[in-house]
Scaffold this active site. Structure first.
Site, mmCIF file in Angstrom:
data_model
loop_
_atom_site.group_PDB
_atom_site.id
_atom_site.type_symbol
_atom_site.label_atom_id
_atom_site.label_comp_id
_atom_site.label_asym_id
_atom_site.label_seq_id
_atom_site.Cartn_x
_atom_site.Cartn_y
_atom_site.Cartn_z
ATOM 1 C CG ASN A 164 -7.891 -2.048 -5.232
ATOM 2 O OD1 ASN A 164 -6.989 -2.874 -5.069
ATOM 3 N ND2 ASN A 164 -8.116 -1.090 -4.329
ATOM 4 C CG ASP A 170 -2.091 0.934 1.092
ATOM 5 O OD1 ASP A 170 -2.374 1.375 -0.033
ATOM 6 O OD2 ASP A 170 -2.717 1.238 2.124
HETATM 7 C C1 IPE Z 1 -5.344 -2.787 -0.195
HETATM 8 O O1 IPE Z 1 -5.049 -1.462 -0.356
HETATM 9 C C2 IPE Z 1 -5.408 -3.457 -1.541
HETATM 10 C C3 IPE Z 1 -4.124 -3.669 -2.192
HETATM 11 C C4 IPE Z 1 -2.955 -3.400 -1.684
HETATM 12 C C5 IPE Z 1 -4.193 -4.241 -3.513
HETATM 13 P P1 IPE Z 1 -6.201 -0.343 -0.507
HETATM 14 O O2 IPE Z 1 -5.479 0.936 -0.655
HETATM 15 O O3 IPE Z 1 -7.121 -0.722 -1.594
HETATM 16 O O4 IPE Z 1 -6.952 -0.446 0.884
HETATM 17 P P2 IPE Z 1 -7.815 0.637 1.656
HETATM 18 O O5 IPE Z 1 -8.824 1.161 0.689
HETATM 19 O O6 IPE Z 1 -6.877 1.699 2.111
HETATM 20 O O7 IPE Z 1 -8.406 -0.114 2.803
HETATM 21 C C1 IPE Z 2 -1.548 0.262 -3.368
HETATM 22 O O1 IPE Z 2 -1.361 1.623 -3.386
HETATM 23 C C2 IPE Z 2 -1.759 -0.321 -4.749
HETATM 24 C C3 IPE Z 2 -3.129 -0.779 -4.985
HETATM 25 C C4 IPE Z 2 -4.119 -0.777 -4.152
HETATM 26 C C5 IPE Z 2 -3.392 -1.309 -6.325
HETATM 27 P P1 IPE Z 2 -2.573 2.641 -3.374
HETATM 28 O O2 IPE Z 2 -2.919 2.968 -4.784
HETATM 29 O O3 IPE Z 2 -3.669 2.146 -2.525
HETATM 30 O O4 IPE Z 2 -1.883 3.918 -2.694
HETATM 31 P P2 IPE Z 2 -2.519 4.927 -1.660
HETATM 32 O O5 IPE Z 2 -3.073 4.109 -0.532
HETATM 33 O O6 IPE Z 2 -3.567 5.681 -2.380
HETATM 34 O O7 IPE Z 2 -1.370 5.766 -1.226
HETATM 35 MG MG MG Z 3 -4.148 2.349 -0.567
#
Ligand code: IPE
Ligand code: IPE
Ligand code: MG
Length: 255
Positions: free
Chosen positions: A73, A25
């Protein structure tokens, strides 16, 4: 290919996790800090993933599971979702030969048949090429959601009961686990989450019942081999009880 557990530069603790699962993340925040589009964060995240896969092979980790795309997502802007799908295809095209060379077996957790056709083809190629490999198992959670995984298992088991193939009494933890994407694999010992969020975001809800959790503020694209080693080192010093008691050397139980 055997990889020495200890090498010249790093000392790996003796008690290493058998299965590491990572919630990667912070890609978006990494990009935002640099005034870049979020997609650039995902690209940098892909480079971090390459580093971490290499490091896990180096440290002799038998199973690595990464959360790449959740069932939630899809709520993101179409442009970002499209980019993530493109990156997946690019990752497979660029890295597959090397992953195969490292004797890694690729596996996908999640319903990848819902992904764009190009992604399905890339995944099938990766699964097929590495199916016979005996080294590290590399699980990529793609279009993965733990609740959906559990519901899918319940439906399949329900069908077997209805057809009279099993009775409700046959359903136990072991049978249930056989209907999950992780069938046949031990549960994660260590779950790592980057970017500081204190939640599991629908990741492996059944499988992480007794996993150790390690959270870092580091954003995923900044995550290095050294950070992984820190997590492993921390894990190696934890006391896992699984609800029981550890009997100390002199026979006294812990409080
Ligand atoms: C979790 O991260 C999903 C992945 C790393 C693929 P998210 O960024 O989607 O999770 P939330 O929305 O912060 O809980
Ligand atoms: C994790 O990074 C990757 C995926 C969930 C695909 P994020 O895209 O969730 O990054 P933040 O949480 O917005 O920083
Ligand atoms: Mg995230």
């Amino acid at each position: 290919m055997a990889v020495p557990r200890e090498n010249k530069t790093v000392k790996v603790p003796d008690k290493i996790p058998y299965h590491i699962a990572i919630i990667m993340d912070g890609n978006g925040r990494w990009a935002k800090k640099r005034l870049m589009p979020r997609t650039m964060g995902h690209r940098a995240g892909m480079a971090a993933l390459k580093r971490v896969v290499k490091a896990c092979v180096k440290f002799n980790i038998p199973i690595l599971t990464v959360y790449a795309f959740s069932t939630e997502n899809w709520k993101r802007p179409g442009e970002e979702v499209d980019y993530l799908m493109k990156l997946l295809v690019e990752f497979v095209n660029k890295e597959l030969a090397e992953l195969h060379e490292q004797n890694i077996r690729i596996n996908v957790l999640g319903d990848y048949l819902q992904l764009p056709f190009e992604c399905q083809m890339a995944i099938k190629k990766a699964l097929h090429l590495t199916a016979g490999n005996s080294g590290m198992i590399f699980n990529i959670a793609l279009n993965y959601g733990a609740r959906l995984e559990i519901i899918k298992a319940v439906r399949e088991i329900g069908r077997l009961v209805k057809e009279g193939k099993i009775s409700p009494e046959d359903i136990d933890e072991r049978l249930f686990a056989d209907f999950l994407f992780t069938r046949g694999m031990p549960d994660p010992d260590l779950v790592i989450r980057t970017a500081g969020e204190m939640r599991v975001s629908n990741f492996l809800l059944w499988q992480i019942a007794y996993s150790e959790i390690w959270i870092t503020d580091k954003l995923w694209p900044d995550f290095t081999e050294e950070d992984l080693l820190k997590a492993i080192d921390d894990y190696s010093r934890r006391e896992r009880r699984f609800g029981g008691l550890i009997i100390k050397e002199k026979g006294e139980e812990n409080a």
